[in-house]
Write a protein that holds these residues in place. Structure first.
Motif, PDB file in Angstrom:
ATOM      1  N   ALA A  62       0.719  -0.978  -0.019  1.00  0.00           N
ATOM      2  CA  ALA A  62      -0.255  -0.066  -0.003  1.00  0.00           C
ATOM      3  C   ALA A  62       0.973   1.399  -0.031  1.00  0.00           C
ATOM      4  CB  ALA A  62      -0.878  -0.029   1.356  1.00  0.00           C
ATOM      5  N   TRP A  63       2.016   1.130   0.437  1.00  0.00           N
ATOM      6  CA  TRP A  63       3.161   2.308   0.489  1.00  0.00           C
ATOM      7  C   TRP A  63       3.299   2.816  -1.152  1.00  0.00           C
ATOM      8  CZ3 TRP A  63       6.506   0.305   4.987  1.00  0.00           C
ATOM      9  CH2 TRP A  63       5.798   0.405   6.323  1.00  0.00           C
ATOM     10  N   LEU A  64       3.530   1.374  -1.679  1.00  0.00           N
ATOM     11  CA  LEU A  64       4.127   1.696  -3.210  1.00  0.00           C
ATOM     12  C   LEU A  64       3.299   1.673  -4.354  1.00  0.00           C
ATOM     13  CD1 LEU A  64       6.989  -1.070  -2.316  1.00  0.00           C
ATOM     14  CD2 LEU A  64       7.147   1.376  -2.193  1.00  0.00           C
ATOM     15  N   PHE A  65       2.001   1.049  -4.120  1.00  0.00           N
ATOM     16  CA  PHE A  65       1.083   1.010  -5.137  1.00  0.00           C
ATOM     17  C   PHE A  65      -0.064   1.977  -4.755  1.00  0.00           C
ATOM     18  CE2 PHE A  65       2.382  -3.462  -5.857  1.00  0.00           C
ATOM     19  CZ  PHE A  65       3.398  -3.202  -6.532  1.00  0.00           C
ATOM     20  N   THR A  66      -0.671   2.444  -5.913  1.00  0.00           N
ATOM     21  CA  THR A  66      -1.966   3.217  -5.847  1.00  0.00           C
ATOM     22  C   THR A  66      -3.044   2.734  -7.120  1.00  0.00           C
ATOM     23  OG1 THR A  66      -3.023   5.424  -5.790  1.00  0.00           O
ATOM     24  CG2 THR A  66      -1.332   5.048  -7.436  1.00  0.00           C
ATOM     25  N   GLY A  67      -4.340   2.947  -6.777  1.00  0.00           N
ATOM     26  CA  GLY A  67      -4.975   2.409  -7.961  1.00  0.00           C
ATOM     27  C   GLY A  67      -6.394   3.301  -7.712  1.00  0.00           C
ATOM     28  N   PRO A  68      -7.550   2.888  -8.260  1.00  0.00           N
ATOM     29  CA  PRO A  68      -8.728   3.190  -8.208  1.00  0.00           C
ATOM     30  C   PRO A  68      -9.403   3.774  -6.898  1.00  0.00           C
ATOM     31  CG  PRO A  68      -8.959   1.186  -9.382  1.00  0.00           C
ATOM     32  CD  PRO A  68      -7.545   1.510  -9.061  1.00  0.00           C
ATOM     33  N   SER A  69      -9.887   4.626  -6.542  1.00  0.00           N
ATOM     34  CA  SER A  69     -10.615   4.866  -5.303  1.00  0.00           C
ATOM     35  C   SER A  69     -12.193   4.198  -5.383  1.00  0.00           C
ATOM     36  CB  SER A  69     -10.964   6.323  -5.030  1.00  0.00           C
ATOM     37  OG  SER A  69     -11.693   6.445  -3.843  1.00  0.00           O
ATOM     38  N   VAL A  70     -12.208   3.475  -4.362  1.00  0.00           N
ATOM     39  CA  VAL A  70     -13.608   2.477  -4.105  1.00  0.00           C
ATOM     40  C   VAL A  70     -14.478   3.061  -3.049  1.00  0.00           C
ATOM     41  CG1 VAL A  70     -12.840   0.575  -5.529  1.00  0.00           C
ATOM     42  CG2 VAL A  70     -12.701   0.821  -3.077  1.00  0.00           C
ATOM     43  N   LEU A  71     -13.997   3.971  -2.098  1.00  0.00           N
ATOM     44  CA  LEU A  71     -14.355   4.405  -1.113  1.00  0.00           C
ATOM     45  C   LEU A  71     -14.864   5.999  -1.054  1.00  0.00           C
ATOM     46  CD1 LEU A  71     -11.582   3.214   1.561  1.00  0.00           C
ATOM     47  CD2 LEU A  71     -13.800   2.104   1.013  1.00  0.00           C
ATOM     48  N   PRO A  72     -15.820   6.286  -0.309  1.00  0.00           N
ATOM     49  CA  PRO A  72     -16.096   7.730  -0.323  1.00  0.00           C
ATOM     50  C   PRO A  72     -14.807   8.539  -0.114  1.00  0.00           C
ATOM     51  CG  PRO A  72     -17.610   6.276   1.147  1.00  0.00           C
ATOM     52  CD  PRO A  72     -16.494   5.435   0.778  1.00  0.00           C
ATOM     53  N   THR A  73     -14.929   9.874  -0.550  1.00  0.00           N
ATOM     54  CA  THR A  73     -13.946  10.652  -0.837  1.00  0.00           C
ATOM     55  C   THR A  73     -13.376  11.155   0.707  1.00  0.00           C
ATOM     56  OG1 THR A  73     -15.116  11.922  -2.731  1.00  0.00           O
ATOM     57  CG2 THR A  73     -13.320  13.024  -1.636  1.00  0.00           C
ATOM     58  N   SER A  74     -14.150  11.311   1.531  1.00  0.00           N
ATOM     59  CA  SER A  74     -13.723  11.673   2.856  1.00  0.00           C
ATOM     60  C   SER A  74     -12.963  10.576   3.526  1.00  0.00           C
ATOM     61  CB  SER A  74     -14.838  12.004   3.896  1.00  0.00           C
ATOM     62  OG  SER A  74     -15.716  10.875   3.965  1.00  0.00           O
ATOM     63  N   ILE A  75     -13.245   9.327   3.314  1.00  0.00           N
ATOM     64  CA  ILE A  75     -12.451   8.173   3.801  1.00  0.00           C
ATOM     65  C   ILE A  75     -11.118   7.973   2.804  1.00  0.00           C
ATOM     66  CG2 ILE A  75     -12.416   5.654   4.339  1.00  0.00           C
ATOM     67  CD1 ILE A  75     -15.350   5.919   4.991  1.00  0.00           C
TER      68      ILE A  75
END
Length: 333
Positions: A62-75
């Motif tokens: 999780a430190w190294l990768f990023t991906g599409p957001s699946v959670l509400p913006t605030s979270i």
């Protein structure tokens, strides 16, 4: 790319340890048998650290990768700040993937909750069945004192001896056992079962059954699940040897033979893993001529080194996340 070396090395070590675990445990047996209590602690600690290191791998990615957001913006915002605050690679640009970062962060927690649910269910089922079996034995047994030990004596044509948790009756022996064993052999058997009860070996078995056994489809977990009961018996054997001597214990084991099936007349079968039996001629060879430990030194060193490495990784990864959460990185509810 340098930051990817650590998780890649960790993943390789986790897979190698899982696959080679059974062979390592078998190869280390001559040394583990000399210190059975330490063996139980080492094997269970290795399992726990392997699980923590596996969870650390997900958090590390999780430190190294990023991906599409699946959670509400605030979270999502809070989640990203937590990851950024915990990472030891602040200058590394995340690698964009199709895997949502939230999965990597929450996967360890979801796995822990699933394992906890399974453990609670298995623990409740085990507790009910053990209590039912104990009531059955207690109902047809006589409480007597034999050489200073309070025991439950059952009528059984087989010479049997086993122990239940102290709250369920403790040591159980058959009248046939008293008849066929010499005094010193009976003292050895009683000392063996007393060690099971006083050493809280049933708690170890219960923890093994509810926490590790559900994962026995993994080779390392299966090896540890099979090995720990054996070392508990050896620990009880050592106590019996100190109390009555090796010849007395070996003689008793020969007469006891293989564990008998007990409780066949009861309302339901007794779970074999809930009992700790004194029977077992396979242990006599280890008592009389224990195998040399020279060949086990390298496997023991490997297990110890891997466990230490997992402990360092788990502390290094889980520690920053826990610190960030404790410092106030909370999710809005």
């Amino acid at each position: 790319m340098t930051a990817l070396v650590v998780p890649l090395l960790l993943a390789t070590t986790l897979v190698a340890t899982m696959l080679a675990g059974p062979k390592l445990v078998r190869a280390a047996a001559p040394a583990l048998m000399r210190t059975p209590r330490t063996a139980v602690g080492l094997l269970l600690a290795t399992v726990a650290l392997w699980l923590l290191a596996s969870a650390a791998l997900s958090l590390m990615l999780a430190w190294l990768f990023t991906g599409p957001s699946v959670l509400p913006t605030s979270i999502t915002g809070v989640c990203q700040r937590c990851i950024a605050a915990a990472t030891p690679f602040p200058s590394t640009s995340p690698i964009d993937t199709a895997v949502p970062s939230a999965i990597l962060v929450f996967l360890p927690a979801a796995a822990l909750m699933a394992l906890g649910g399974i453990a609670v269910a298995r623990g409740a089922r085990r507790r009910r069945r053990t209590a039912a079996s104990a009531r059955d034995i207690t109902g047809r047994a006589q409480r007597i004192t034999v050489y200073g030990h309070r025991v439950l004596m059952t009528r059984d044509p087989h010479p049997t001896a086993f122990s239940l948790p102290q709250r369920h009756g403790g040591i159980v022996i058959s009248d046939t056992l008293i008849a066929v064993l010499h005094t010193h052999e009976l003292v050895a058997v009683l000392a063996h079962e007393r060690e099971h009860v006083h050493g809280h070996h049933h708690l170890v078995l219960a923890a093994l059954d509810v926490l590790v056994a559900p994962l026995r489809w993994l080779p390392l977990m299966a090896a540890v699940t099979n090995a720990v009961p054996h070392y508990l018996e050896i620990a009880a054997d050592d106590a019996a040897r100190r109390s009555a001597g090796t010849p007395a214990l070996a003689g008793a084991l020969l007469k006891l033979g293989k564990p008998q099936t007990v409780g066949r007349a009861g309302p339901e079968p007794i779970m074999a893993q809930a009992l700790l039996n004194a029977a077992g001629p396979d242990r006599i060879g280890n008592l009389v001529t224990p195998p040399p430990i020279r060949s086990a030194i390298a496997p023991i060193a490997v297990i110890g080194a891997v466990a230490t490495a997992f402990a360092v990784v788990a502390t290094s990864v889980h520690g920053p996340y826990l610190y960030v959460i404790a410092a106030g990185c909370h999710f809005p509810l």
